[in-house]
Design a protein around this motif. Structure first.
Motif, short mmCIF file in Angstrom:
data_model
loop_
_atom_site.label_atom_id
_atom_site.label_comp_id
_atom_site.label_asym_id
_atom_site.label_seq_id
_atom_site.Cartn_x
_atom_site.Cartn_y
_atom_site.Cartn_z
N ARG A 1 3.51 3.43 -11.67
CA ARG A 1 2.79 3.66 -13.14
C ARG A 1 3.59 3.87 -14.12
O ARG A 1 4.85 3.67 -14.50
N GLU B 1 3.30 3.23 -4.72
CA GLU B 1 2.64 3.22 -6.61
C GLU B 1 3.05 2.86 -7.80
O GLU B 1 4.77 3.58 -7.80
N GLU C 1 1.16 -0.82 0.02
CA GLU C 1 0.07 0.41 0.45
C GLU C 1 0.73 1.37 0.23
O GLU C 1 0.70 2.23 -0.19
N ASP C 2 2.28 1.27 0.09
CA ASP C 2 2.91 2.51 0.39
C ASP C 2 3.76 3.01 -0.78
O ASP C 2 4.40 3.62 -0.58
N ARG D 1 12.29 7.32 -4.96
CA ARG D 1 11.29 8.23 -6.12
C ARG D 1 12.36 7.74 -7.23
O ARG D 1 13.48 8.32 -7.61
N GLY E 1 6.97 5.87 -3.06
CA GLY E 1 6.67 5.15 -2.14
C GLY E 1 6.90 6.21 -1.05
O GLY E 1 8.39 6.83 -1.15
#
Length: 79
Positions: free
Chosen positions: A50, A48, A45-46, A73, A60
């Motif tokens: 894309r 992402e 959940e922490d 990042r 995150g």
């Protein structure tokens, strides 16, 4: 095995922010790509992930019990 890159703390209010630079491992074939990133302490959940115009973006963020924030990042292009 490569040693982990040291974290670089910055001060935000009374807490610290650490930008993590974990190495990314990418294996590409003509049909697919497999990406592995060491994200110890982060939950699913922490994080992402894309994919946009062949660019993978990974972000995150988590906060520990002491109020320190850890951020990941990363961006890279799949060719």
């Amino acid at each position: 095995s490569r040693s982990k890159t040291p974290l670089r703390p910055t001060k935000v209010d009374n807490s610290r922010v650490f930008m993590e630079r974990a190495p990314i491992h990418v294996e590409e074939t003509p049909d697919s790509a497999t990406i592995a990133l060491d994200v110890a302490g982060f939950s699913a959940e922490d994080i992402e992930v894309r994919l946009e115009d062949h660019v993978v973006s990974i972000f995150g963020k988590r906060v520990n019990r002491l109020g320190d924030t850890y951020v990941i990042r990363r961006r890279f292009r799949l060719d």
